[in-house]
Design a protein around this motif. Structure first.
Motif, PDB file in Angstrom:
ATOM      1  N   GLY A  45     -85.517  -5.782 -25.614  1.00  0.00           N
ATOM      2  CA  GLY A  45     -86.275  -4.788 -24.585  1.00  0.00           C
ATOM      3  C   GLY A  45     -87.619  -5.081 -23.903  1.00  0.00           C
ATOM      4  O   GLY A  45     -88.242  -4.313 -23.476  1.00  0.00           O
ATOM      5  N   GLU A 195     -95.858   1.401 -23.563  1.00  0.00           N
ATOM      6  CA  GLU A 195     -94.822   1.330 -24.416  1.00  0.00           C
ATOM      7  C   GLU A 195     -94.734   2.419 -25.257  1.00  0.00           C
ATOM      8  O   GLU A 195     -95.308   3.473 -25.111  1.00  0.00           O
ATOM      9  N   VAL A 202     -90.715   3.105 -20.651  1.00  0.00           N
ATOM     10  CA  VAL A 202     -89.147   3.501 -21.041  1.00  0.00           C
ATOM     11  C   VAL A 202     -88.692   4.366 -20.083  1.00  0.00           C
ATOM     12  O   VAL A 202     -87.534   4.471 -19.400  1.00  0.00           O
ATOM     13  N   ASP A 243     -82.902  -0.127 -27.014  1.00  0.00           N
ATOM     14  CA  ASP A 243     -83.908  -0.930 -28.052  1.00  0.00           C
ATOM     15  C   ASP A 243     -83.622  -0.662 -29.443  1.00  0.00           C
ATOM     16  O   ASP A 243     -84.016  -1.400 -30.279  1.00  0.00           O
ATOM     17  N   GLN A 247     -83.111  -3.768 -31.890  1.00  0.00           N
ATOM     18  CA  GLN A 247     -83.937  -3.898 -32.977  1.00  0.00           C
ATOM     19  C   GLN A 247     -83.274  -3.982 -34.328  1.00  0.00           C
ATOM     20  O   GLN A 247     -83.618  -4.854 -35.458  1.00  0.00           O
ATOM     21  N   PHE A 259     -90.641   0.629 -28.134  1.00  0.00           N
ATOM     22  CA  PHE A 259     -89.461   0.741 -27.399  1.00  0.00           C
ATOM     23  C   PHE A 259     -90.041   0.318 -25.722  1.00  0.00           C
ATOM     24  O   PHE A 259     -91.109   0.874 -25.489  1.00  0.00           O
ATOM     25  N   THR A 260     -89.337  -0.445 -25.086  1.00  0.00           N
ATOM     26  CA  THR A 260     -89.460  -0.615 -23.652  1.00  0.00           C
ATOM     27  C   THR A 260     -88.543  -0.026 -22.509  1.00  0.00           C
ATOM     28  O   THR A 260     -88.674   0.052 -21.595  1.00  0.00           O
ATOM     29  N   HIS A 261     -87.371   0.020 -23.079  1.00  0.00           N
ATOM     30  CA  HIS A 261     -86.203   0.148 -22.194  1.00  0.00           C
ATOM     31  C   HIS A 261     -85.449   1.729 -22.644  1.00  0.00           C
ATOM     32  O   HIS A 261     -84.842   2.084 -21.661  1.00  0.00           O
ATOM     33  N   SER A 263     -83.553   4.014 -25.993  1.00  0.00           N
ATOM     34  CA  SER A 263     -82.551   4.114 -27.047  1.00  0.00           C
ATOM     35  C   SER A 263     -81.104   4.018 -26.497  1.00  0.00           C
ATOM     36  O   SER A 263     -81.000   4.109 -25.011  1.00  0.00           O
TER      37      SER A 263
END
Length: 291
Positions: A45, A195, A202, A243, A247, A259-261, A263
């Motif tokens: 992510g 983030e 996200v 994410d 992870q 998180f960047t993208h 769940s």
């Protein structure tokens, strides 16, 4: 997926087989090394643009063209090029019509196919960053090796899953030309953290997922080209690259603050919203409380 029904785009630049100047500071990586970084980078992510920035700082390179050489001519390589041109062509037709309905003209991006390394206006990059969109030159960059890794490492393969990835990157182009990604750009410039599970990054990525679903909705209405299992391919891929799932695989624990993208549940949900409604307005991830 009966992708042969779509018009093939002329906006594909095939740089596969071309050798980009070496990026200083970056080790040479075989396919195994590239796969590992793919998992740590795109699959984890990490924003492709952020990885590009890191690679550029390490390599000390600037945007430019690769050295001249012919693209691969194997049947598989040619089939890949035709498939990608068809998917890109359909994104052009779908988004062209949507823009036209609001009195605008859709400025179609160029999709650059590369192998190993490439240069863009965002900097020099290796295959390790995965597919990415560069707002600096408004182009999508793709090494088809990514699709092999997506299949082997995550079980997220299939032609419609690959189409979803392309449509997601084109979604970032739509964000750029419409200005919907402006909150992320402005926040970065002011030094804000973007983030986190509810962060701007996200929201940007989930909107691109929604745009990919929106594209699939209209493309299906135009061509009736989806076959049994196609939607499941896209949803399985969206789940696999959430994410939280990535992870868990890499760290054994989930850290929502990084998180960047989005769940797995969020990525599937927003793709479905786009696919089920086909409505641009329903993809407003920046204006909603619940992601």
């Amino acid at each position: 997926m009966k992708w042969q029904r779509a018009r093939q785009s002329q906006n594909v630049e095939d740089r596969r087989g071309q050798r980009a100047p070496a990026m200083r500071g970056l080790p040479k990586m075989g396919l195994g090394g590239i796969a590992l970084v793919l998992i740590v980078g795109w699959f984890m992510g990490v924003s492709p643009v952020e990885m590009l920035s890191l690679l550029t700082q390490q390599g000390g390179t600037s945007a430019g063209s690769s050295s001249s050489s012919a693209p691969p001519t194997s049947p598989q390589a040619q089939q890949e090029a035709r498939f990608i041109a068809a998917i890109l062509g359909e994104t052009e037709d779908v988004w062209g019509r949507i823009f036209q309905q609001s009195g605008q003209t859709y400025p179609a991006p160029t999709l650059v196919l590369f192998s190993g390394q490439v240069r863009s206006a965002c900097g020099a990059a290796s295959s390790a960053v995965g597919p990415f969109y560069c707002p600096g030159d408004k182009q999508v960059y793709l090494d088809t090796e990514f699709f092999d890794q997506m299949d082997k490492r995550l079980g997220g393969g299939g032609d419609f899953a690959e189409a979803y990835v392309i449509a997601h990157e084109v979604g970032h182009h739509v964000q750029t030309v419409t200005g919907t990604s402006r909150p992320v750009v402005e926040a970065r410039r002011s030094g804000q953290n973007v983030e986190g599970a509810d962060g701007l990054l996200v929201r940007q990525e989930l909107q691109a997922d929604c745009f990919a679903g929106l594209w699939a909705h209209h493309a299906q209405a135009r061509h009736d080209w989806l076959e049994a299992g196609d939607i499941e391919e896209a949803l399985s891929t969206a789940t696999a690259i959430g994410d939280d799932q990535l992870q868990k695989q890499a760290r054994g624990t989930v850290v929502p603050d990084s998180f960047t993208h989005g769940s797995a549940e969020q990525r599937v949900r927003w793709f479905k919203i786009g696919f089920e409604t086909g409505d641009f307005a329903r993809c407003d991830t920046f204006g909603t409380r619940r992601l």
